[in-house]
Design an enzyme around this catalytic site. Structure first.
Site, PDB file in Angstrom:
ATOM      1  N   LYS A  45       0.854  -1.188   0.000  1.00 51.73           N
ATOM      2  CA  LYS A  45       0.000   0.000   0.000  1.00 51.73           C
ATOM      3  C   LYS A  45       0.882   1.226   0.000  1.00 51.73           C
ATOM      4  O   LYS A  45       1.842   1.305   0.772  1.00 51.73           O
ATOM      5  CB  LYS A  45      -0.863  -0.007   1.276  1.00 51.73           C
ATOM      6  CG  LYS A  45      -1.830   1.142   1.367  1.00 51.73           C
ATOM      7  CD  LYS A  45      -3.155   0.800   0.726  1.00 51.73           C
ATOM      8  CE  LYS A  45      -4.043   2.003   0.517  1.00 51.73           C
ATOM      9  NZ  LYS A  45      -3.729   2.780  -0.715  1.00 51.73           N
TER      10      LYS A  45
ATOM     11  N   LYS B 112       5.259   1.990  -3.005  1.00 52.06           N
ATOM     12  CA  LYS B 112       5.244   3.402  -3.428  1.00 52.06           C
ATOM     13  C   LYS B 112       5.593   3.459  -4.904  1.00 52.06           C
ATOM     14  O   LYS B 112       6.351   2.622  -5.403  1.00 52.06           O
ATOM     15  CB  LYS B 112       6.276   4.211  -2.631  1.00 52.06           C
ATOM     16  CG  LYS B 112       5.992   5.690  -2.587  1.00 52.06           C
ATOM     17  CD  LYS B 112       5.004   6.031  -1.476  1.00 52.06           C
ATOM     18  CE  LYS B 112       4.678   7.505  -1.411  1.00 52.06           C
ATOM     19  NZ  LYS B 112       3.940   7.826  -0.182  1.00 52.06           N
TER      20      LYS B 112
ATOM     21  N   SER C 290      -7.287   5.216   4.028  1.00 55.41           N
ATOM     22  CA  SER C 290      -7.170   4.488   2.754  1.00 55.41           C
ATOM     23  C   SER C 290      -7.554   3.025   2.960  1.00 55.41           C
ATOM     24  O   SER C 290      -8.224   2.412   2.123  1.00 55.41           O
ATOM     25  CB  SER C 290      -5.738   4.559   2.227  1.00 55.41           C
ATOM     26  OG  SER C 290      -5.571   5.684   1.403  1.00 55.41           O
TER      27      SER C 290
ATOM     28  N   LYS D 182       4.898   2.231   8.526  1.00 57.04           N
ATOM     29  CA  LYS D 182       3.719   3.026   8.914  1.00 57.04           C
ATOM     30  C   LYS D 182       2.500   2.137   9.144  1.00 57.04           C
ATOM     31  O   LYS D 182       1.794   2.276  10.146  1.00 57.04           O
ATOM     32  CB  LYS D 182       3.440   4.017   7.769  1.00 57.04           C
ATOM     33  CG  LYS D 182       2.541   5.143   8.124  1.00 57.04           C
ATOM     34  CD  LYS D 182       2.379   6.054   6.928  1.00 57.04           C
ATOM     35  CE  LYS D 182       3.714   6.660   6.487  1.00 57.04           C
ATOM     36  NZ  LYS D 182       3.554   7.600   5.370  1.00 57.04           N
TER      37      LYS D 182
ATOM     38  N   ASN E 273      -2.459  19.102   0.544  1.00 56.99           N
ATOM     39  CA  ASN E 273      -3.500  18.328   1.218  1.00 56.99           C
ATOM     40  C   ASN E 273      -3.204  18.188   2.716  1.00 56.99           C
ATOM     41  O   ASN E 273      -4.048  18.502   3.557  1.00 56.99           O
ATOM     42  CB  ASN E 273      -3.601  16.947   0.542  1.00 56.99           C
ATOM     43  CG  ASN E 273      -4.561  16.035   1.266  1.00 56.99           C
ATOM     44  OD1 ASN E 273      -4.211  15.431   2.268  1.00 56.99           O
ATOM     45  ND2 ASN E 273      -5.783  15.960   0.796  1.00 56.99           N
TER      46      ASN E 273
ATOM     47  N   THR F 140      -5.023  12.505   6.807  1.00 58.49           N
ATOM     48  CA  THR F 140      -3.624  12.615   7.227  1.00 58.49           C
ATOM     49  C   THR F 140      -3.491  13.671   8.321  1.00 58.49           C
ATOM     50  O   THR F 140      -2.869  13.452   9.363  1.00 58.49           O
ATOM     51  CB  THR F 140      -2.742  12.970   6.016  1.00 58.49           C
ATOM     52  OG1 THR F 140      -2.934  11.947   5.036  1.00 58.49           O
ATOM     53  CG2 THR F 140      -1.279  13.063   6.381  1.00 58.49           C
TER      54      THR F 140
HETATM   55  P1  NAD Z   1       0.442  18.123  -2.001  1.00 62.13           P
HETATM   56  O1  NAD Z   1       0.945  17.970  -3.376  1.00 62.13           O
HETATM   57  O2  NAD Z   1      -1.014  18.262  -1.782  1.00 62.13           O
HETATM   58  O3  NAD Z   1       1.144  19.386  -1.297  1.00 62.13           O
HETATM   59  C1  NAD Z   1       2.518  19.567  -1.228  1.00 62.13           C
HETATM   60  C2  NAD Z   1       2.756  20.985  -0.730  1.00 62.13           C
HETATM   61  O4  NAD Z   1       4.135  21.188  -0.487  1.00 62.13           O
HETATM   62  C3  NAD Z   1       2.339  22.052  -1.733  1.00 62.13           C
HETATM   63  O5  NAD Z   1       1.753  23.132  -1.031  1.00 62.13           O
HETATM   64  C4  NAD Z   1       3.656  22.488  -2.350  1.00 62.13           C
HETATM   65  O6  NAD Z   1       3.607  23.805  -2.847  1.00 62.13           O
HETATM   66  C5  NAD Z   1       4.544  22.387  -1.130  1.00 62.13           C
HETATM   67  N1  NAD Z   1       5.964  22.281  -1.441  1.00 62.13           N
HETATM   68  C6  NAD Z   1       6.561  21.578  -2.427  1.00 62.13           C
HETATM   69  N2  NAD Z   1       7.884  21.773  -2.365  1.00 62.13           N
HETATM   70  C7  NAD Z   1       8.119  22.599  -1.327  1.00 62.13           C
HETATM   71  C8  NAD Z   1       9.274  23.177  -0.752  1.00 62.13           C
HETATM   72  N3  NAD Z   1      10.480  22.912  -1.260  1.00 62.13           N
HETATM   73  N4  NAD Z   1       9.118  23.972   0.328  1.00 62.13           N
HETATM   74  C9  NAD Z   1       7.905  24.227   0.833  1.00 62.13           C
HETATM   75  N5  NAD Z   1       6.777  23.728   0.341  1.00 62.13           N
HETATM   76  C10 NAD Z   1       6.882  22.916  -0.724  1.00 62.13           C
HETATM   77  O7  NAD Z   1       1.039  16.898  -1.185  1.00 62.13           O
HETATM   78  P2  NAD Z   1       0.520  16.273   0.173  1.00 62.13           P
HETATM   79  O8  NAD Z   1      -0.362  15.137  -0.156  1.00 62.13           O
HETATM   80  O9  NAD Z   1       0.053  17.346   1.094  1.00 62.13           O
HETATM   81  O10 NAD Z   1       1.885  15.650   0.717  1.00 62.13           O
HETATM   82  C11 NAD Z   1       2.835  16.424   1.431  1.00 62.13           C
HETATM   83  C12 NAD Z   1       3.723  15.465   2.211  1.00 62.13           C
HETATM   84  O11 NAD Z   1       2.910  14.678   3.070  1.00 62.13           O
HETATM   85  C13 NAD Z   1       4.502  14.474   1.333  1.00 62.13           C
HETATM   86  O12 NAD Z   1       5.732  14.191   1.950  1.00 62.13           O
HETATM   87  C14 NAD Z   1       3.638  13.248   1.374  1.00 62.13           C
HETATM   88  O13 NAD Z   1       4.356  12.061   1.115  1.00 62.13           O
HETATM   89  C15 NAD Z   1       3.151  13.315   2.815  1.00 62.13           C
HETATM   90  N6  NAD Z   1       1.947  12.550   3.058  1.00 62.13           N
HETATM   91  C16 NAD Z   1       0.757  12.883   2.494  1.00 62.13           C
HETATM   92  C17 NAD Z   1      -0.357  12.117   2.753  1.00 62.13           C
HETATM   93  C18 NAD Z   1      -1.687  12.460   2.190  1.00 62.13           C
HETATM   94  O14 NAD Z   1      -2.666  11.783   2.510  1.00 62.13           O
HETATM   95  N7  NAD Z   1      -1.812  13.494   1.383  1.00 62.13           N
HETATM   96  C19 NAD Z   1      -0.258  10.998   3.600  1.00 62.13           C
HETATM   97  C20 NAD Z   1       0.953  10.697   4.176  1.00 62.13           C
HETATM   98  C21 NAD Z   1       2.057  11.485   3.904  1.00 62.13           C
END
Ligand code: NAD
Length: 419
Positions: A66, A102, A352, A90, A217, A186
Site C-alpha cells: 500500500k 510506493k 485508505s 507506517k 492536502n 492525514t
Molecule cells: P500536495 O501535493 O497536496 O502538497 C505539497 C505541498 O508542499 C504544496 O503546497 C507544495 O507547494 C509544497 N511544497 C513543495 N515543495 C516545497 C518546498 N520545497 N518547500 C515548501 N513547500 C513545498 O502533497 P501532500 O499530499 O500534502 O503531501 C505532502 C507530504 O505529506 C509528502 O511528503 C507526502 O508524502 C506526505 N503525506 C501525504 C499524505 C496524504 O494523505 N496526502 C499521507 C501521508 C504522507
C-alpha cells in the site's frame, strides 16, 4: 546519503535498541519487488516523450502493498525505495493489515496539459496493472497526484480486467468509491497524535504558535484543524514562499487565497481580522520562533546544515522523511522532540485502508463512522510508541520503528518460520 540509506540507518538504530535478529533485519532491509517502467506519451504538439516511472513493493508480510504515487521532477529510485519501506513501517505502526509500496514518475506535471496528464497516467497504469490489485498492491495519491488521477487509474485497470475494481486504488472521489474523510485523514490523524502528546505533557493547545511548511492536502488541513483547536498558526508556506502574521493567520482565508491566486505568499491580508502579513522564505519559516513546527512538504527539509537554527519546541512530521538522520541527532541534543512521519501521517493510510474495506464490501460508511474508527487507532499507536519511548529511553522515531519492526518480525516468524 540517499534517502533509502536514511531508511536503512533508521531500521538499524531501532533494531540495535530492541535486539532484532540478524535474519529479520536482512529481510526487512530489502524490497520484495522493484518495477521500473517507461511511459511513452504523445504530446499535444505531436512529439513523443518517454517518462520514467517506478513502483517499489517493499514488504507484504502483513498484507498487500500500500502506498502513494508521486509525480515530481525529483523522483528517483532511491526516493521511491525509501518511501515504500516507510509505508511498511507506517502500516505496522498503526496495526492495519497492509504492507508497503510506493510509485512515482519523474515529471513536472504542472507543465503537462490536462490531456497529456491523463494520457501519461493511463499509460503508467497499464504498465503496472499486472502487479497491482486490491489483494496485491493498492496505490493512492501522494505529492502532485489526486483523486482525479486515482480515478483514471481505477478506470484503466477496470477496463483491462473487464470488471469494476474500484479497490485497486484509494483516495478516489466520493462519486466513484472514495471514502468520507480521506481528504482530511492525514491531518486529522496528525492532530489526534499531537493532542495526545500535549495531553501527556500537560500542555493546553490554546495559544500555541504553529508554523506549517507545505500547504497542500496534508499541510492546509493541519493548519485549519490547529486553528480550530485554538492554536495560533503564525506562518504557512508552499513551494514558492511563505506568509507570516505574528497575531495568527486565518486559515480558511489563506486556503481561499491559495485556490484563487495559486500562492500563499500572495495572501497578504490573511491575518486574523484581515491583518496584514509579511512574506517569509521557506528557510526563514523553518527557523521561526514557535511552539510547533509542522513539516508537510517534502523530504530532507531539516538537515545537518539548518537543524541548529530550529527554534520550535517540537516538530510534527506530516511529510515523509523531512528530517534527516543527522538532523535527528542535532535536534535530540537540543531537546526538540520529533513526532515521526510513520506515526504522525499514518491517518492517511488508515482511512485508505477503510476505503479499501468499503470498496471490497461495496458498503459505505458515514463521515462520523470514519472519524469514530480513525481516532482510537491513532491514539493506540501513540500509546504504544510513548510506552516504547520510555522503556528504551529513545527518540519517538526509534520508538515507532521498534513498534513496527516487532510486528513485522512476528509476521515473519508466523508466515515463514524465520526468526
Ligand atoms: P500536495 O501535493 O497536496 O502538497 C505539497 C505541498 O508542499 C504544496 O503546497 C507544495 O507547494 C509544497 N511544497 C513543495 N515543495 C516545497 C518546498 N520545497 N518547500 C515548501 N513547500 C513545498 O502533497 P501532500 O499530499 O500534502 O503531501 C505532502 C507530504 O505529506 C509528502 O511528503 C507526502 O508524502 C506526505 N503525506 C501525504 C499524505 C496524504 O494523505 N496526502 C499521507 C501521508 C504522507
Amino acid at each position: 546519503m540517499s534517502l533509502f540509506e536514511n531508511t536503512l540507518a533508521q531500521i538499524r538504530k531501532a533494531s540495535d535498541l530492541m535486539g532484532l535478529s540478524a535474519n529479520a533485519r536482512e529481510v526487512l532491509s530489502r524490497h520484495e519487488r522493484i518495477l521500473e517502467v517507461s511511459v511513452p506519451v504523445k504530446m499535444d504538439d505531436g512529439t513523443v516523450r518517454v517518462f520514467q516511472g517506478y513502483r517499489c513493493q517493499h514488504n507484504s508480510l502483513r498484507g498487500p502493498y500500500k502506498g502513494g504515487i508521486r509525480f515530481h521532477p525529483d523522483v528517483d529510485l532511491g526516493e521511491v525505495k525509501a518511501l515504500s519501506a516507510w509505508m511498511t513501517m507506517k502500516c505496522a505502526v498503526v496495526g492495519i493489515p497492509l504492507g508497503g509500496g510506493k510509485g512515482g514518475i519523474i515529471v513536472d506535471s504542472k507543465k503537462l496539459s490536462p490531456r497529456e496528464l491523463e494520457a501519461m497516467t493511463r499509460e503508467y497504469a497499464r504498465a503496472i496493472t499486472p502487479f497491482i490489485g486490491p489483494k496485491m498492491d493498492i496505490p493512492a495519491p501522494d505529492v502532485y497526484t489526486n483523486a482525479q488521477i486515482m480515478g483514471w487509474i481505477a478506470d484503466e485497470y477496470s477496463k483491462i480486467k473487464g470488471e469494476n475494481v474500484l479497490g485497486v486504488v484509494t483516495g478516489k472521489a466520493l462519486a466513484m468509491g472514495g471514502s468520507e474523510g480521506r481528504d482530511t485523514a492525514t491531518s486529522m490523524g496528525g492532530m489526534h497524535v499531537l493532542m495526545e502528546y500535549l495531553k501527556e505533557r500537560g500542555v493546553a493547545p490554546a495559544g500555541l504558535r504553529v508554523a506549517v511548511q507545505g500547504f497542500g492536502n496534508a499541510g492546509s488541513f493541519m493548519a485549519k484543524f490547529a486553528q480550530e483547536a485554538g492554536m495560533s498558526v503564525i506562518a504557512v508556506s508552499d513551494s514558492k514562499n511563505g506568509v507570516f502574521c505574528a497575531g495568527g493567520l486565518d486559515i480558511p482565508t489563506v486556503m481561499a487565497g491559495k485556490a484563487e491566486k495559486g500562492e500563499v505568499a500572495l495572501c497578504t491580508n490573511a491575518g486574523i481580522g484581515g491583518a496584514a502579513c509579511s512574506v517569509v522564505s521557506n528557510v526563514e519559516l523553518l527557523a521561526l520562533d514557535c511552539d510547533i513546527l509542522v513539516l508537510s512538504a517534502l523530504e530532507n527539509q531539516v538537515t545537518q546544515e539548518n537543524a541548529a537554527n530550529v527554534k520550535a519546541r517540537m516538530i510534527l512530521e506530516l511529510a515523509n522523511g523531512p528530517v534527516t538522520p543527522e538532523a535527528d541527532e542535532i535536534l535530540k541534543g537540543m531537546g526538540v522532540p520529533v513526532i515521526p512521519d510513520i506515526l504522525a501521517n499514518a491517518g492517511g493510510v488508515t482511512v485508505s485502508y477503510f476505503e479499501l474495506v468499503q470498496n471490497e464490501a461495496n458498503y459505505y460508511w458515514s463521515a462520523e463512522e470514519v472519524q469514530a474508527k480513525l481516532k482510537p487507532i491513532m491514539v493506540k499507536a501513540w500509546m504504544d510508541i510513548s510506552a516504547n519511548q520510555k522503556k528504551y529511553n529513545c527518540t519517538y522515531r526509534e520508538a515507532a520503528f521498534i513498534s513496527a519492526l516487532r510486528r513485522l518480525a512476528d509476521a515473519l516468524k508466523w508466515r515463514r518460520g524465520i526468526e
